[in-house]
Write a protein that holds these residues in place. Structure first.
Motif, PDB file in Angstrom:
ATOM      1  N   ALA A 188      24.899 -53.563  26.769  1.00  0.00           N
ATOM      2  CA  ALA A 188      23.682 -52.845  27.423  1.00  0.00           C
ATOM      3  C   ALA A 188      22.768 -53.906  27.173  1.00  0.00           C
ATOM      4  O   ALA A 188      21.970 -54.059  27.635  1.00  0.00           O
ATOM      5  CB  ALA A 188      23.958 -51.428  27.103  1.00  0.00           C
ATOM      6  N   LEU A 189      22.242 -54.128  25.656  1.00  0.00           N
ATOM      7  CA  LEU A 189      21.074 -54.719  25.969  1.00  0.00           C
ATOM      8  C   LEU A 189      21.296 -56.110  25.962  1.00  0.00           C
ATOM      9  O   LEU A 189      20.395 -57.173  26.332  1.00  0.00           O
ATOM     10  CB  LEU A 189      20.665 -54.970  24.424  1.00  0.00           C
ATOM     11  N   ALA A 190      22.359 -56.531  26.267  1.00  0.00           N
ATOM     12  CA  ALA A 190      22.572 -58.119  27.032  1.00  0.00           C
ATOM     13  C   ALA A 190      22.160 -58.251  28.116  1.00  0.00           C
ATOM     14  O   ALA A 190      21.695 -59.374  28.793  1.00  0.00           O
ATOM     15  CB  ALA A 190      23.942 -58.231  26.710  1.00  0.00           C
ATOM     16  N   ALA A 191      22.720 -57.244  28.385  1.00  0.00           N
ATOM     17  CA  ALA A 191      22.916 -56.482  30.163  1.00  0.00           C
ATOM     18  C   ALA A 191      21.280 -56.723  30.522  1.00  0.00           C
ATOM     19  O   ALA A 191      20.599 -57.596  31.225  1.00  0.00           O
ATOM     20  CB  ALA A 191      23.404 -55.925  30.445  1.00  0.00           C
ATOM     21  N   GLY A 192      20.285 -55.972  29.598  1.00  0.00           N
ATOM     22  CA  GLY A 192      19.680 -55.725  30.018  1.00  0.00           C
ATOM     23  C   GLY A 192      18.461 -57.288  29.894  1.00  0.00           C
ATOM     24  O   GLY A 192      18.052 -57.569  30.865  1.00  0.00           O
TER      25      GLY A 192
END
Length: 319
Positions: free
Chosen positions: A312-316
């Motif tokens: 999720a952090l990488a996608a953000g």
């Protein structure tokens, strides 16, 4: 015709680098550095970072078993600090890994497949509340001596991280000392708990600093870190400092150190002690210690279970 220009250029860079080191300059992540220096830093800092994380597990086991709410809160805060230290250090290591196209995820994979080691003491079992106190007092005390030795390290990002970590480790050692003092002032059973813990942990505490010389392990890692001023003192010098600081404190509690040969040689001005089993040390850090596999399994399970957070952090970041 052989082109010798690249070799000449590399030699000039190395000479300039060593002059900076000798002058006391701090090397930064984006500066040119020899591969030997970079690799020594990666090995040291990644091992330190992973050890902080794995080092939280022995005390984590005592959060639900601590004797009071006050003690639970104290040891829980300490565990949280250690995990934070690990994350900070792995970020420092990650900057050094970038030229190789690697990141913190690769370090975790190295841990799981046995390529990345962690400190011998964190493979050990914690059998009593006395063990929990002893870790804070004597293990963190050893860590402070080791880490303080590198506060002036030639690698700037590591030195800055160590300033914060060492400051917090002082509180951790005081926390452990408070537990030990409370037990020492308690019942005979509580005093015996300290003695039993020290009897079991003493060899591991000696091993914490590593073998006295590279001859013991066939490795020149110790020499490399001193050569590049990553640290100024040898393993044995650090162990001697540890003895000088902690042996009087241990004895003041009426606790017997489990080494009948231990004494201070006034003529040579060194502590003489019984060597631990360095073959056992190699086995322990090769993940064959009493709690090695259980703690690795816990770390692996946690890493996989929380993969969605990293995703999720990488996608953000991509957005």
């Amino acid at each position: 015709m052989v082109n010798i220009a690249p070799k000449v250029e590399e030699t000039e860079k190395l000479e300039a680098f060593m002059k900076r080191i000798e002058a006391g300059d701090k090397i930064e992540a984006d500066d040119w550095m020899p591969e030997e220096y970079r690799n020594a830093l990666i090995k040291l800092i990644s091992m330190h970072g992973i050890s902080e994380i794995m080092g939280a597990f022995p005390e984590k086991e005592w959060v639900p078993k601590a004797p009071s709410l006050y003690r639970k809160l104290g040891i829980m805060a300490k565990v949280q600090d250690e995990m934070g230290h690990g994350q900070l250090l792995l970020r420092v290591a990650e900057d050094l890994l970038k030229p190789y196209g690697k990141n913190r995820g690769d370090l975790m994979e190295d841990l799981f497949n046995g390529d990345l080691k962690f400190h011998n003491v964190f493979h050990m079992a914690t059998k009593s509340w006395g063990d929990a106190g002893l870790i804070g007092w004597l293990v963190d005390g050893a860590a402070i001596i080791t880490q303080s030795n590198m506060l002036g390290t030639s690698y700037g990002p590591y030195g800055r991280a160590l300033q914060r970590i060492c400051a917090e480790e002082v509180f951790h050692a005081q926390h452990g000392e408070a537990i030990i003092l409370a037990l020492a002032e308690g019942t005979e059973e509580q005093k015996a708990m300290i003695q039993d813990a020290l009897n079991r942990w003493w060899p591991a505490l000696l091993m914490f600093f590593g073998p006295a010389s590279s001859e013991t392990t066939g490795s020149s890692k110790q020499d490399v870190t001193i050569k590049y001023k990553i640290r100024p003192r040898t393993n044995e010098e650090l162990r001697q400092l540890y003895f000088t600081k902690y042996i009087p404190r241990i004895k003041s509690l009426g606790i017997t150190i489990p080494d009948p040969t231990l004494h201070y040689d006034e003529e040579k001005q060194v502590w003489v002690y019984q060597q631990p089993d360095w073959n056992e040390f190699k086995q322990i850090v090769s993940n064959k210690g009493p709690r090695s596999q259980a703690r690795l399994k816990l770390r692996r399970t946690s890493y996989l279970k929380n993969a969605w957070v990293r995703e999720a952090l990488a996608a953000g970041n991509e957005a």
